[in-house]
Write an enzyme that holds these catalytic residues in place. Sequence first.
Site, mmCIF file in Angstrom:
data_model
loop_
_atom_site.group_PDB
_atom_site.id
_atom_site.type_symbol
_atom_site.label_atom_id
_atom_site.label_comp_id
_atom_site.label_asym_id
_atom_site.label_seq_id
_atom_site.Cartn_x
_atom_site.Cartn_y
_atom_site.Cartn_z
ATOM 1 N N HIS A 28 45.661 34.517 38.778
ATOM 2 C CA HIS A 28 45.772 35.780 39.496
ATOM 3 C C HIS A 28 44.362 36.296 39.785
ATOM 4 O O HIS A 28 43.428 36.065 38.998
ATOM 5 C CB HIS A 28 46.488 36.841 38.656
ATOM 6 C CG HIS A 28 47.965 36.827 38.744
ATOM 7 N ND1 HIS A 28 48.769 37.282 37.714
ATOM 8 C CD2 HIS A 28 48.818 36.452 39.741
ATOM 9 C CE1 HIS A 28 50.035 37.174 38.061
ATOM 10 N NE2 HIS A 28 50.087 36.677 39.284
ATOM 11 N N CYS A 76 46.367 43.366 33.147
ATOM 12 C CA CYS A 76 47.727 42.851 33.308
ATOM 13 C C CYS A 76 48.766 43.849 32.799
ATOM 14 O O CYS A 76 49.874 43.933 33.335
ATOM 15 C CB CYS A 76 47.887 41.526 32.563
ATOM 16 S SG CYS A 76 47.076 40.120 33.354
#
Length: 284
Positions: free
Chosen positions: A180, A277
């Site tokens: 990511h 996250c």
Amino acid sequence: MTVIAAERAETRSPKQATPRHFLMCPPEHFAVEYSINPWMDPSAPVDSRLALAQWTELKSTYERLGHTVEVVEPQPGLPDMVFAANSATVIGGRVLGAKFRAPERAAEAEHFRRWLTGRGYRDLVMPERINEAEGDFAWTGEFLLAGHGFRTDPAAHSEAQEVLGVPVISLSLVDPRYYHLDTALFVLEKGANAQVAYYPEAFSAGSRRVLERMFPDAVVADAEDAACLGLNGVSDGRNVVLPPEAAGLTRALAERGYEVHHVDIAELRKSGGGPKCCTLEIHS
């Protein structure tokens, strides 16, 4: 939690903290039950009580720094729901929901959609293309940095531009450990003179040139910083929350006048997650 600060260099402007609005989800059902990134090993033991304690310290740190933190109810059977950053992108009241690549996480999107609509977010679109929200989208205050290569579809970048009404800059990720964008880059300061920290080797050669052109004074992290998910940080413009293992990045930030707050969430790192996250920012 530890706090590290350095005196600002005389040539640098004082850093200004801006109160932020965060959405988080407690890891009550956290486990590593499958493997969808190189960090996840279902055979390795996970201490769910420790994961919750570390998450609670992260939330408390945000609150001590003056930020607003709201919480969405965790759901059984969704062990990665704690990683709220992947759930939606919210900018100026407009919302682009998430569409996960891994079927194991697909149901998370609907729970966050319901939470957002229940809080009055009516300008909300669920995507046609796969996008994992702030996992691959980083808002600088002027434009959206958008990652692709492992999770989010490149076509989702144009969809984000249409839905959110902001310019999008595409960046290609090439290292599966940094699957990511938020594992390889985070925004330190928003606005016309936005500043970022990033790990160059996570990006393609062309994307590195883009970042060098856009952010010539960026904080450049090394392999050790990246390997502990040190780039999965959260900044309010002055205060930066990082994992304690990111020693080099901590020094570099302190030298530039940032105040670094270490929060250990190593248990959640077993699923490939760090502070960011766990944190969806609702951008005004």
